[in-house]
Design a protein around this motif. Structure first.
Motif, PDB file in Angstrom:
ATOM      1  N   GLU A  92      40.181 103.948  79.092  1.00 35.24           N
ATOM      2  CA  GLU A  92      40.957 102.356  79.136  1.00 35.24           C
ATOM      3  C   GLU A  92      41.641 101.901  79.903  1.00 35.24           C
ATOM      4  O   GLU A  92      42.076 100.824  80.759  1.00 35.24           O
ATOM      5  N   ALA A  93      40.524 102.318  81.415  1.00 34.16           N
ATOM      6  CA  ALA A  93      41.295 101.641  82.813  1.00 34.16           C
ATOM      7  C   ALA A  93      40.679 100.272  82.892  1.00 34.16           C
ATOM      8  O   ALA A  93      39.869 100.004  81.933  1.00 34.16           O
ATOM      9  N   ARG A 129      40.093 109.573  78.199  1.00 31.87           N
ATOM     10  CA  ARG A 129      40.809 108.549  77.549  1.00 31.87           C
ATOM     11  C   ARG A 129      41.584 107.534  78.316  1.00 31.87           C
ATOM     12  O   ARG A 129      40.903 106.115  78.744  1.00 31.87           O
ATOM     13  N   LYS A 130      41.859 108.244  79.687  1.00 32.58           N
ATOM     14  CA  LYS A 130      42.352 106.884  80.656  1.00 32.58           C
ATOM     15  C   LYS A 130      41.748 106.439  81.106  1.00 32.58           C
ATOM     16  O   LYS A 130      41.457 105.443  81.394  1.00 32.58           O
ATOM     17  N   GLU A 155      49.950 108.068  89.776  1.00 33.68           N
ATOM     18  CA  GLU A 155      49.283 107.857  89.115  1.00 33.68           C
ATOM     19  C   GLU A 155      47.705 107.787  89.097  1.00 33.68           C
ATOM     20  O   GLU A 155      47.620 106.531  90.157  1.00 33.68           O
ATOM     21  N   SER A 191      43.371 107.708  88.903  1.00 31.74           N
ATOM     22  CA  SER A 191      42.492 108.339  88.654  1.00 31.74           C
ATOM     23  C   SER A 191      41.193 108.709  88.578  1.00 31.74           C
ATOM     24  O   SER A 191      40.396 108.684  88.696  1.00 31.74           O
TER      25      SER A 191
END
Length: 114
Positions: free
Chosen positions: A65-66, A61-62, A43, A45
């Motif tokens: 929302e981080a 989106r990820k 995982e 980003s």
């Protein structure tokens, strides 16, 4: 005399064999230094390998929302991993340079003798 002639032929081929071997070693370490490291954290980003596997909408989106703490941890992990990779690549280039430097005199002898 026949045995001595065989040894002489072997000694003439030795510089070619040694220089070729050292060239192959140098090429191996050069390739290791130049090849990208594509395995990263499951995982992330930040790591390009994992980002490229995700559709753009899911990635956006990820990122949206981080949580700051997660981003900072991910960033710290990536900085550390990049340092490890850079260190290993630097060592591989050093080994490549040593191998080719040791091979050059044998190559020159092979040309002169050959």
């Amino acid at each position: 005399m026949l045995v001595l002639a065989g040894v002489e032929n072997y000694l003439q081929d030795l510089p070619v064999l040694v220089s070729t071997f050292l060239l192959c070693i140098s090429l191996y370490f050069s390739k290791s230094a130049l090849s990208p490291r594509l395995k990263g954290p499951i995982e992330s980003s930040i790591f390009f390998g994992k980002i490229s596997e995700v559709q753009i909408e899911a990635f956006r989106r990820k990122v949206a929302e981080a949580v700051d703490a997660d981003v900072e941890e991910d960033l710290a992990n990536q900085i550390h991993r990049n340092a490890e990779i850079a260190h290993q690549k630097h060592k591989n280039i050093g080994k490549s340079i040593v191998a080719i430097t040791l091979g050059i005199p044998f190559w020159i002898v092979a040309i002169v003798v050959g």
